[in-house]
Design an enzyme around this catalytic site. Structure first.
Site, PDB file in Angstrom:
ATOM      1  CG  ASP A   1      -5.018  61.340   5.170  1.00 28.70           C
ATOM      2  OD1 ASP A   1      -4.557  61.852   3.746  1.00 28.70           O
ATOM      3  OD2 ASP A   1      -4.573  61.863   6.143  1.00 28.70           O
TER       4      ASP A   1
ATOM      5  CG  ASP B   1      -0.157  63.261   3.051  1.00 30.48           C
ATOM      6  OD1 ASP B   1      -0.714  64.655   2.760  1.00 30.48           O
ATOM      7  OD2 ASP B   1      -1.068  62.580   3.631  1.00 30.48           O
TER       8      ASP B   1
END
Length: 169
Positions: A119, A134
């Protein structure tokens, strides 16, 4: 090749493209961002922050990579089946399938190959860090909800018209 088979195949190709974009972004993040940890793009608003996420959305199910990968895989299989079997597709549902598949597969690759998801996108007003995959999944689910809502609206409009036709007939 008919439109009926062409559109699902196009969705699959576009989903593969989004997986490629996701994985290229993550490779760049690993190569350039991981060594420094963080890079501010817009002060007090947006930064790139390297994070190894060993859970699911919002950090739930920490260290259960295989369970999350299997659940995501099942959802992806369901989406692929829906591509070919669902009869009421529109632009929203095609886009939703593309994004959900691309994002889901992108994160499965991370979970299986790395044991965590990379991330890196951090809006400072939002406490979580996320990635391109995402974003694809979230937008895809939103589009799917819109498709369902509009499809229900259309069906509810058609039912009174069908009843009126039955009375006239």
């Amino acid at each position: 090749m008919t439109k009926k088979t062409c559109t699902p195949l196009l969705v699959l190709v576009l989903a593969v493209c989004s997986v490629i974009v996701d994985q290229l972004l993550k490779l760049a993040v690993i190569q350039f961002l991981m060594p420094v940890g963080s890079h501010t793009l817009i002060p007090n608003f947006l930064s790139l922050d390297y994070l190894e996420n060993r859970g699911a959305a919002f950090g739930i199910f920490q260290n259960r990579q295989w369970m999350i990968a299997v659940i995501t895989g099942i959802i992806c299989i369901f989406v692929v089946a829906a591509l070919f079997r669902y009869k009421h597709h529109d632009v929203l549902s095609w886009a939703a399938c593309t994004l959900i598949l691309g994002g889901g597969v992108g994160n499965i690759i991370d979970r299986v190959l790395r044991g965590y998801v990379v991330d890196f996108i951090h809006f400072h007003f939002f406490p979580y860090i996320f990635n391109f995959a995402d974003i694809c999944v979230v937008i895809g689910v939103a589009l799917l909800i819109l498709h369902i809502f509009f499809n229900e609206q259309e069906e509810s409009k058609q039912k009174p018209a069908e009843k009126a036709e039955e009375k006239d007939g």
